[in-house]
Design an enzyme around this catalytic site. Structure first.
Site, PDB file in Angstrom:
ATOM      1  N   ASP A 338      47.251 102.964  -6.888  1.00 18.97           N
ATOM      2  CA  ASP A 338      45.795 103.077  -7.079  1.00 18.97           C
ATOM      3  C   ASP A 338      45.213 104.193  -6.222  1.00 18.97           C
ATOM      4  O   ASP A 338      44.075 104.122  -5.783  1.00 18.97           O
ATOM      5  CB  ASP A 338      45.114 101.755  -6.692  1.00 18.97           C
ATOM      6  N   SER A 363      41.271 107.438  -3.440  1.00 20.02           N
ATOM      7  CA  SER A 363      41.442 105.996  -3.588  1.00 20.02           C
ATOM      8  C   SER A 363      40.710 105.584  -4.858  1.00 20.02           C
ATOM      9  O   SER A 363      39.505 105.785  -4.970  1.00 20.02           O
ATOM     10  CB  SER A 363      40.857 105.252  -2.382  1.00 20.02           C
ATOM     11  N   ARG A 364      41.449 105.021  -5.813  1.00 14.66           N
ATOM     12  CA  ARG A 364      40.819 104.682  -7.097  1.00 14.66           C
ATOM     13  C   ARG A 364      39.988 103.410  -7.011  1.00 14.66           C
ATOM     14  O   ARG A 364      39.291 103.074  -7.951  1.00 14.66           O
ATOM     15  CB  ARG A 364      41.890 104.575  -8.192  1.00 14.66           C
ATOM     16  N   VAL A 365      40.076 102.699  -5.896  1.00 18.03           N
ATOM     17  CA  VAL A 365      39.211 101.540  -5.696  1.00 18.03           C
ATOM     18  C   VAL A 365      37.883 102.013  -5.102  1.00 18.03           C
ATOM     19  O   VAL A 365      36.818 101.518  -5.427  1.00 18.03           O
ATOM     20  CB  VAL A 365      39.897 100.494  -4.795  1.00 18.03           C
TER      21      VAL A 365
END
Length: 496
Positions: A338, A363-365
């Site tokens: 992620d 950071s894909r979050v």
């Protein structure tokens, strides 16, 4: 009734109630052995990944199931398996001991202690391979996992249940980031597992000593499959560590697991696959090398409270060659995770530690797993840092710079100084919020670049001594206008 008749009736009754029980075990014979791989004839009912027992006491893992033979990976370096050795099916899959007793211990890939502190008293075992939680069982990642590293917590936030790749060349500080993150969990409720794959035994001992000195070993398990051990054991190690993590997650606890590193894991699996005659593909890796890492990393998840809660956060490490993130294994793992934290050799040699490149790192979050205060103050930080890196490359060629460019470069230099951090020196989240607010809002503009570190230490001292309530508010999710005014008042009092 006469005595003979009584005896006759008893015998008849026993014959009537007789149930035969035959204990059948399927056995085979080793017909070829070498390099930790045995080819066994006769195990027709053998299952894939079944645990097999050799007559010398060694265990093996069934890999290739062929017409007449089974290729078995021997899970012991000290085996006496020879041609003609008998092999027995166990009907079980490979499992490792799990439980609280493992905390503070160093174990091998099979969960056996190797730290000289005696046996591990674990009542339960868990299969090393298990299904990842399904979509219904998962919930969104929303609780931050604080690393204590300013550059990560501000620009590349990690949440509990996330999979964040740490990628970079050899000797750029990847392991240091992982260790600092473990040390920073000291006062949180996060348990840690560190899986060392293909490393020197001395490095693992050093790491254990470092964690012990920092007081972090009491909530950490180290799983080690050193470079001296066979490829099958190095292949099993990360799955064994993940099984230990799943035990705690099923109890509703949060776990951080570090795989150091998956490049060596892929190499071990390639060696194993080539030895059992699996066809090689790109760069001689077998065709299922993507599945090797995807089925491991998919097990990291944040589970919904109605399914037990708990989470596993995975930080896999990948070693690149000359910064090539487009190579086979790096691209595989980037597509599974992620987000990634990219460490750059040039920054490392320039003395910027940690050597994080903010342009490639992501950071894909994102802000979903960030403290409210940190989210507010770090919004512009990544942009300002990236602009500075761009301007810096142009500025070295031109002497006539306009005032705006000079101001951006001066701010960028101070941001770099603020984000620098030594080993084993995690910073609490509230202090991070304060220093990042200070640098992005111009409080450091008149501070000489070489004095930024002094300013930072003085600020932390004032906050820790006299304004703990403000730090606690930032860390518990508060960021109200009165908190900002409080912080401004504190920043006005800091002197270099």
């Amino acid at each position: 009734m006469s005595k003979p008749e009584e005896i006759g009736n008893i015998i008849k009754e026993q014959i009537k109630n007789y149930r035969s029980h035959i204990d059948m075990t399927e056995t085979g014979t080793v017909i070829l052995v070498g390099d930790g791989i045995a080819r066994v004839y006769g195990l027709r009912g053998c299952m894939s990944s079944e645990l097999l027992a050799f007559e010398d006491g060694s265990m093996g893992l069934a890999q290739n199931l062929e017409d007449e033979t089974v290729s078995v990976a021997i899970l012991s370096d000290n085996n006496t398996v020879r041609e003609g050795t008998a092999v027995r099916r166990t009907g079980q899959v490979l499992s490792v001991p799990v439980g609280q007793a493992l905390l503070g211990r160093v174990v091998n890939a099979l969960g056996q202690p190797i730290d000289g502190k005696g046996p591990v008293d674990c009542k339960e075992t868990h299969p090393v391979e298990s299904e990842a939680p399904g979509i219904i069982e998962r919930k969104g990642v929303s609780v931050p996992l604080q690393t204590g590293i300013k550059a990560i917590d501000s620009m590349i936030p990690i949440g509990r249940g996330q999979r964040e790749l740490i990628i970079g060349d050899r000797q750029t500080g990847k392991t240091e980031i992982a260790i600092d993150t473990i040390i920073n969990q000291k006062n949180s409720d996060v348990l840690c597992i560190y899986v060392a794959i293909g490393q020197k035994n001395t490095s693992v001992v050093q790491l254990a000593n470092e964690l012990t000195r920092a007081g972090a070993m009491e909530y950490t398990i180290i799983v080690s499959a050193s470079a001296a051990e066979s490829a099958p054991l190095q292949y099993i190690a990360p799955y064994a560590g993940c099984a230990m993590a799943e035990y705690f997650r099923e109890q509703g606890k949060d776990v951080l697991i570090i795989y150091d590193d998956l490049s060596k894991h892929a190499v071990a699996y390639r060696a194993l696959s080539l030895l059992i005659r699996r066809p090689p593909g790109r760069e001689a890796y077998p065709g299922d090398v993507f599945y090797l890492h995807s089925r491991l990393l998919e097990r990291a998840a944040c589970v919904a409270p109605e399914y037990g809660g708990g989470s596993i956060t995975a930080l896999p490490l990948i070693e690149t060659q000359a910064g090539d993130v487009s190579a086979y294994i790096p691209t595989n793992v980037i597509s599974i995770t992620d987000g990634q934290i990219f460490l750059e050799t040039e920054l490392f040699h320039a003395g910027v530690m940690p050597a994080i490149n903010p342009g490639i790192s992501v950071s894909r979050v994102g802000g979903s797993a960030q403290l409210k205060a940190m989210k507010k103050v770090s919004g512009e930080l990544k942009l300002l840092y990236s602009q500075y890196r761009e301007l810096q490359s142009f500025a070295q060629f031109g002497s006539d710079l306009d005032a705006d460019t000079k101001a951006r470069l001066a701010l960028g230099e101070r941001i770099v100084e603020v984000l620098k951090q030594g080993r084993n020196s995690p910073v609490r989240a509230g202090c991070q919020v304060a220093i990042i607010y200070a640098v992005t809002n111009g409080y450091l503009n008149d501070v000489p670049v070489d004095q930024v570190g002094v300013y930072e230490r003085n600020l932390y001292q004032i906050l820790q001594d006299d304004h703990r309530d403000l730090l606690d508010r930032f860390e518990s999710g508060w960021y109200e206008p009165e908190d900002v005014e409080h912080l401004k008042a504190v920043l006005e009092t800091v002197r270099v």
